[in-house]
Design a protein around this motif. Sequence first.
Motif, PDB file in Angstrom:
ATOM      1  N   LYS A  82     -14.885   7.606   8.692  1.00  0.00           N
ATOM      2  CA  LYS A  82     -15.787   7.514   9.840  1.00  0.00           C
ATOM      3  C   LYS A  82     -15.090   6.879  11.041  1.00  0.00           C
ATOM      4  CE  LYS A  82     -20.388   5.873  11.182  1.00  0.00           C
ATOM      5  NZ  LYS A  82     -21.620   5.146  10.734  1.00  0.00           N
ATOM      6  N   LYS A  83     -14.382   5.783  10.824  1.00  0.00           N
ATOM      7  CA  LYS A  83     -13.685   5.105  11.926  1.00  0.00           C
ATOM      8  C   LYS A  83     -12.582   5.989  12.510  1.00  0.00           C
ATOM      9  CE  LYS A  83     -14.443   0.386  10.222  1.00  0.00           C
ATOM     10  NZ  LYS A  83     -13.774  -0.844   9.692  1.00  0.00           N
ATOM     11  N   PHE A  84     -11.871   6.671  11.641  1.00  0.00           N
ATOM     12  CA  PHE A  84     -10.771   7.543  12.091  1.00  0.00           C
ATOM     13  C   PHE A  84     -11.326   8.687  12.939  1.00  0.00           C
ATOM     14  CE2 PHE A  84      -8.061  11.271  11.631  1.00  0.00           C
ATOM     15  CZ  PHE A  84      -6.796  10.759  11.909  1.00  0.00           C
ATOM     16  N   GLU A  85     -12.386   9.327  12.469  1.00  0.00           N
ATOM     17  CA  GLU A  85     -12.955  10.468  13.190  1.00  0.00           C
ATOM     18  C   GLU A  85     -13.568  10.040  14.523  1.00  0.00           C
ATOM     19  OE1 GLU A  85     -15.620  12.258  10.420  1.00  0.00           O
ATOM     20  OE2 GLU A  85     -14.030  13.391   9.391  1.00  0.00           O
ATOM     21  N   GLN A  86     -14.177   8.884  14.559  1.00  0.00           N
ATOM     22  CA  GLN A  86     -14.752   8.396  15.813  1.00  0.00           C
ATOM     23  C   GLN A  86     -13.657   8.117  16.841  1.00  0.00           C
ATOM     24  OE1 GLN A  86     -17.068   4.989  14.568  1.00  0.00           O
ATOM     25  NE2 GLN A  86     -18.947   6.205  14.256  1.00  0.00           N
ATOM     26  N   ALA A  87     -12.564   7.471  16.404  1.00  0.00           N
ATOM     27  CA  ALA A  87     -11.462   7.167  17.315  1.00  0.00           C
ATOM     28  C   ALA A  87     -10.795   8.445  17.811  1.00  0.00           C
ATOM     29  CB  ALA A  87     -10.433   6.278  16.614  1.00  0.00           C
ATOM     30  N   ALA A  88     -10.623   9.418  16.928  1.00  0.00           N
ATOM     31  CA  ALA A  88      -9.999  10.689  17.310  1.00  0.00           C
ATOM     32  C   ALA A  88     -10.890  11.473  18.269  1.00  0.00           C
ATOM     33  CB  ALA A  88      -9.697  11.518  16.070  1.00  0.00           C
ATOM     34  N   ALA A  89     -12.207  11.441  18.039  1.00  0.00           N
ATOM     35  CA  ALA A  89     -13.142  12.180  18.887  1.00  0.00           C
ATOM     36  C   ALA A  89     -13.138  11.646  20.320  1.00  0.00           C
ATOM     37  CB  ALA A  89     -14.547  12.105  18.299  1.00  0.00           C
ATOM     38  N   LYS A  90     -12.978  10.340  20.492  1.00  0.00           N
ATOM     39  CA  LYS A  90     -12.951   9.742  21.833  1.00  0.00           C
ATOM     40  C   LYS A  90     -11.786  10.273  22.656  1.00  0.00           C
ATOM     41  CE  LYS A  90     -15.348   5.410  20.766  1.00  0.00           C
ATOM     42  NZ  LYS A  90     -15.222   3.923  20.687  1.00  0.00           N
ATOM     43  N   LYS A  91     -10.687  10.632  21.989  1.00  0.00           N
ATOM     44  CA  LYS A  91      -9.503  11.155  22.668  1.00  0.00           C
ATOM     45  C   LYS A  91      -9.408  12.677  22.556  1.00  0.00           C
ATOM     46  CE  LYS A  91      -7.858   7.119  23.838  1.00  0.00           C
ATOM     47  NZ  LYS A  91      -7.716   6.714  25.264  1.00  0.00           N
ATOM     48  N   SER A  92     -10.449  13.287  22.011  1.00  0.00           N
ATOM     49  CA  SER A  92     -10.476  14.747  21.803  1.00  0.00           C
ATOM     50  C   SER A  92      -9.265  15.218  21.003  1.00  0.00           C
ATOM     51  CB  SER A  92     -10.530  15.479  23.159  1.00  0.00           C
ATOM     52  OG  SER A  92     -11.686  15.103  23.872  1.00  0.00           O
ATOM     53  N   TYR A  93      -8.908  14.421  20.017  1.00  0.00           N
ATOM     54  CA  TYR A  93      -7.733  14.743  19.204  1.00  0.00           C
ATOM     55  C   TYR A  93      -8.138  15.498  17.940  1.00  0.00           C
ATOM     56  CZ  TYR A  93      -3.799  14.146  16.031  1.00  0.00           C
ATOM     57  OH  TYR A  93      -2.782  14.371  15.134  1.00  0.00           O
ATOM     58  N   LYS A  94      -7.462  16.623  17.707  1.00  0.00           N
ATOM     59  CA  LYS A  94      -7.683  17.405  16.494  1.00  0.00           C
ATOM     60  C   LYS A  94      -6.360  17.498  15.745  1.00  0.00           C
ATOM     61  CE  LYS A  94     -11.459  20.203  18.383  1.00  0.00           C
ATOM     62  NZ  LYS A  94     -11.939  21.580  18.684  1.00  0.00           N
ATOM     63  N   PRO A  95      -6.246  16.868  14.585  1.00  0.00           N
ATOM     64  CA  PRO A  95      -4.989  16.880  13.839  1.00  0.00           C
ATOM     65  C   PRO A  95      -4.546  18.293  13.481  1.00  0.00           C
ATOM     66  CG  PRO A  95      -6.515  15.250  12.933  1.00  0.00           C
ATOM     67  CD  PRO A  95      -7.293  16.090  13.905  1.00  0.00           C
ATOM     68  N   GLY A  96      -3.243  18.504  13.491  1.00  0.00           N
ATOM     69  CA  GLY A  96      -2.692  19.790  13.087  1.00  0.00           C
ATOM     70  C   GLY A  96      -2.578  19.926  11.589  1.00  0.00           C
ATOM     71  N   CYS A  97      -2.868  18.846  10.871  1.00  0.00           N
ATOM     72  CA  CYS A  97      -2.851  18.849   9.408  1.00  0.00           C
ATOM     73  C   CYS A  97      -4.158  18.250   8.896  1.00  0.00           C
ATOM     74  CB  CYS A  97      -1.671  18.030   8.881  1.00  0.00           C
ATOM     75  SG  CYS A  97      -0.042  18.681   9.315  1.00  0.00           S
ATOM     76  N   GLN A  98      -4.472  18.535   7.660  1.00  0.00           N
ATOM     77  CA  GLN A  98      -5.637  17.911   7.032  1.00  0.00           C
ATOM     78  C   GLN A  98      -5.312  16.434   6.757  1.00  0.00           C
ATOM     79  OE1 GLN A  98      -7.847  20.714   4.160  1.00  0.00           O
ATOM     80  NE2 GLN A  98      -5.713  21.299   3.871  1.00  0.00           N
ATOM     81  N   VAL A  99      -6.249  15.564   7.067  1.00  0.00           N
ATOM     82  CA  VAL A  99      -6.056  14.128   6.852  1.00  0.00           C
ATOM     83  C   VAL A  99      -7.114  13.637   5.871  1.00  0.00           C
ATOM     84  CG1 VAL A  99      -5.879  11.854   7.923  1.00  0.00           C
ATOM     85  CG2 VAL A  99      -5.163  13.898   9.200  1.00  0.00           C
ATOM     86  N   PHE A 100      -6.651  13.084   4.758  1.00  0.00           N
ATOM     87  CA  PHE A 100      -7.562  12.559   3.729  1.00  0.00           C
ATOM     88  C   PHE A 100      -7.351  11.054   3.608  1.00  0.00           C
ATOM     89  CE2 PHE A 100      -6.640  16.962   2.537  1.00  0.00           C
ATOM     90  CZ  PHE A 100      -7.917  17.479   2.397  1.00  0.00           C
ATOM     91  N   HIS A 101      -8.451  10.341   3.406  1.00  0.00           N
ATOM     92  CA  HIS A 101      -8.409   8.881   3.247  1.00  0.00           C
ATOM     93  C   HIS A 101      -8.926   8.527   1.863  1.00  0.00           C
ATOM     94  CE1 HIS A 101      -7.912   8.426   7.696  1.00  0.00           C
ATOM     95  NE2 HIS A 101      -8.614   9.552   7.688  1.00  0.00           N
ATOM     96  N   LEU A 102      -8.073   7.909   1.066  1.00  0.00           N
ATOM     97  CA  LEU A 102      -8.427   7.583  -0.313  1.00  0.00           C
ATOM     98  C   LEU A 102      -8.402   6.073  -0.529  1.00  0.00           C
ATOM     99  CD1 LEU A 102      -6.194  10.264  -2.096  1.00  0.00           C
ATOM    100  CD2 LEU A 102      -8.623  10.478  -1.474  1.00  0.00           C
ATOM    101  N   LYS A 103      -9.274   5.622  -1.410  1.00  0.00           N
ATOM    102  CA  LYS A 103      -9.280   4.216  -1.785  1.00  0.00           C
ATOM    103  C   LYS A 103      -8.156   3.940  -2.797  1.00  0.00           C
ATOM    104  CE  LYS A 103     -14.234   3.401  -1.138  1.00  0.00           C
ATOM    105  NZ  LYS A 103     -15.490   2.975  -1.812  1.00  0.00           N
ATOM    106  N   ALA A 104      -7.638   2.734  -2.750  1.00  0.00           N
ATOM    107  CA  ALA A 104      -6.659   2.335  -3.754  1.00  0.00           C
ATOM    108  C   ALA A 104      -7.387   1.967  -5.041  1.00  0.00           C
ATOM    109  CB  ALA A 104      -5.853   1.140  -3.239  1.00  0.00           C
ATOM    110  N   TYR A 105      -6.656   1.962  -6.130  1.00  0.00           N
ATOM    111  CA  TYR A 105      -7.255   1.543  -7.395  1.00  0.00           C
ATOM    112  C   TYR A 105      -7.590   0.065  -7.340  1.00  0.00           C
ATOM    113  CZ  TYR A 105      -5.948   5.960  -9.602  1.00  0.00           C
ATOM    114  OH  TYR A 105      -5.839   7.282  -9.921  1.00  0.00           O
ATOM    115  N   GLN A 106      -8.747  -0.300  -7.817  1.00  0.00           N
ATOM    116  CA  GLN A 106      -9.191  -1.702  -7.803  1.00  0.00           C
ATOM    117  C   GLN A 106      -8.653  -2.441  -9.027  1.00  0.00           C
ATOM    118  OE1 GLN A 106     -10.732  -2.842  -5.100  1.00  0.00           O
ATOM    119  NE2 GLN A 106     -10.545  -0.748  -4.293  1.00  0.00           N
TER     120      GLN A 106
END
Length: 283
Positions: A259-283
């Motif tokens: 959510k934070k990444f997409e909001q920051a990118a949207a403010k700059k009208s940035y569309k990544p040229g690659c798929q970006v995935f965000h994963l949690k680390a193992y707890q």
Amino acid sequence: MGNECCFICGLQESGGYPISSCIIMSRRPTTARRPGDGGGIPFVGSFHSKSRPSKILTVGLMIVGALLVVSYVYRGPGGRNDLETFSRLEGVSCAFEVLSTLPFLKKAYGDSMRKVLHVGPDTCSVVSNLLKEDDTEAFGIEPYDLDEVDGNCKSLVRKGIVRVADIKFSLPYRAKSFSLVIVSDALDYLSPKYLNRTLPELARVAADGVVMLSGYPGQQKAKMAEASKFGRPAKFRSSSWWVRFFVQSSLEENEAAIKKFEQAAAKKSYKPGCQVFHLKAYQ
């Protein structure tokens, strides 16, 4: 006078055709050639033909110059321009996207950017740029043999900042050694068999999360020389395929970071040229 007028027009239109051509066009009887007539000079046509090699030579020199510029930029010291050139020449380069997404990754992860591990080809260039960021320690893993690297990359390897390691096996780091792990241009070359080993390893050495960049389906794949280096051609999978794979591997997507990444990118009208995935680390 009529014949001379026709002859002159013939020369202007045909660029030095013999006078007989003009006569056929006019259908008028011939007259004796005078020394001053251009048609009596055997080398008139040669002056026109000489311009062709000079044009070819000029074009050839321009092509050679362009190739030299591309070669210099591509093989020059690691940096953002090098990766941008690579992405344009070779198709997709998610390593370049890593550098483009840095401002948005900072918004999404904040303090988690203090110690970063980058995994993938061109890691010397990525690490060099990460080290320029304030309060950021950066390390890298090059999953393939380094060929013809520049002095900067050799220095990073010599200092142990960048390592060459086969990511199909256990990584040479303890659990939670890094705040954030970023991987690009590497997992697309692995089969599901090895992905089952590698992706959990990346999550193991991360304390806060894993950012994974992958090519979109349909993007230009590696050339034959690259496919030989990587062992297999790239396979760009859909986002739905990756999501299913994450679930099967007991890896959770980081909804807050997304959510934070997409909001920051949207403010700059940035569309990544690659798929970006965000994963949690193992707890």
